[in-house]
Enzyme design. Structure first.
Site, PDB file in Angstrom:
ATOM      1  N   SER A  39       0.822  -1.200   0.000  1.00 24.88           N
ATOM      2  CA  SER A  39       0.000   0.000   0.000  1.00 24.88           C
ATOM      3  C   SER A  39       0.867   1.266   0.000  1.00 24.88           C
ATOM      4  O   SER A  39       1.748   1.422  -0.834  1.00 24.88           O
ATOM      5  CB  SER A  39      -0.951  -0.044   1.204  1.00 24.88           C
ATOM      6  OG  SER A  39      -1.984   0.897   1.080  1.00 24.88           O
ATOM      7  N   ASP A 160      -5.526  -4.183  -1.973  1.00 25.59           N
ATOM      8  CA  ASP A 160      -4.523  -3.734  -1.011  1.00 25.59           C
ATOM      9  C   ASP A 160      -3.778  -4.899  -0.344  1.00 25.59           C
ATOM     10  O   ASP A 160      -4.388  -5.794   0.235  1.00 25.59           O
ATOM     11  CB  ASP A 160      -5.230  -2.903   0.060  1.00 25.59           C
ATOM     12  CG  ASP A 160      -4.274  -2.114   0.928  1.00 25.59           C
ATOM     13  OD1 ASP A 160      -3.297  -2.703   1.423  1.00 25.59           O
ATOM     14  OD2 ASP A 160      -4.511  -0.911   1.127  1.00 25.59           O
TER      15      ASP A 160
END
Length: 282
Positions: A39, A160
């Protein structure tokens, strides 16, 4: 340096702390042979490995007030709070060019963690094998449910990386790194609580059941990882850099003064711990 890794946590806009840490590392020309991030951590690592001093600050603080970056307008128009095309196309290719050549030719190994929507498994991508597609992979690693859509790559739908592996220390160790420096975006004594968005998770679970399950149990996995890091720190296997004071910055923060304070804290914390880092790396 051999068998030494740099592990970068995500955290949305709290990733500007990591940006500050990496800015100091660049000034000291401290580059780790192995870098892994998820991320926001992966985002900040890209400009670090492309040797572009100051770029993370410009991209993540100076441009954050642009409604194309982060806004409800984005969500109304495209069902995403972060303008992913703006972040991963317009900025790196037009507004603040990303140095692809330096990034691709850098000798450091770079791993980005993602989550497979169908299996719920962690999928890691190495710059060595996926170099020309790394920005797309970083985009996938930064696509949190309810915030941005999944990304199709490698015959998978990806989200993610922090969903399944928020602080990828075990992957770094599996890849042969006996010592690891961990940059975290949460302060000491932080523990994650169960999600408050049960209804939204239930809705999302209809499309991707595995992801829904992971989000519901994410707090348990995160807190277990914190416990593992504590044990590894006691053994002398890891060194942790994390915010030394609490600065209230949310995952989707747009207040530049708060972001700048957190960025500067990352720089100061890295500077304060630098000699300790050098000793640890020996």
């Amino acid at each position: 340096m051999e068998n030494i890794g740099l592990v970068l946590e995500g955290g949305g806009m709290r990733g500007v702390y990591t940006a500050g840490v990496l800015e100091y590392f660049m000034e000291k020309e401290l580059y780790f042979p192995y870098v892994i991030g998820v991320s926001a951590g992966a985002c900040m690592a890209a400009s670090y490995l492309s040797r572009q001093n100051g770029r993370n600050k410009v991209v993540n603080i100076d441009l954050v007030r642009d409604p194309r970056y982060l806004s409800f307008r984005n969500f109304i128009r495209n069902r995403e709070f972060f303008g992913m095309d703006f972040l991963f196309d317009e900025i790196p290719n037009k507004i603040n060019p990303f140095d692809y050549d330096t990034f691709l030719n850098a000798k450091e190994q770079f791993i980005v963690g993602t989550t497979d929507c169908e299996t719920g498994e962690a999928v890691y991508y190495d710059k060595k094998d996926h170099g020309k597609h790394m920005l797309k992979i970083i985009r996938a690693s930064s696509s949190l449910p309810f915030v941005a859509p999944s990304v199709e790559y490698d015959n998978r739908l990806l989200l993610d990386g922090g969903i399944i592996d928020p602080i990828p220390i075990r992957k770094a160790q599996e890849d042969g790194n006996h010592k690891n420096v961990i940059v975290m975006t949460k302060p000491p004594n932080y523990t994650k609580k169960p999600s408050k968005f049960g209804g939204a998770i239930t809705y999302f679970s209809k499309k991707h059941p595995k992801i829904g399950e992971l989000i519901q149990s994410r707090y348990k996995h995160y807190n277990e990882t914190l416990g593992y890091l504590d044990s590894e720190k006691e053994k002398g296997n890891v060194m942790i850099i994390q915010p030394s004071v609490h600065i209230p910055v949310s995952r989707m923060e747009r207040k530049q003064e708060r972001l700048l304070s957190l960025y500067e804290l990352g720089y100061k914390d890295a500077k304060k711990q630098y000699e300790e880092i050098v000793e640890f790396l020996k």
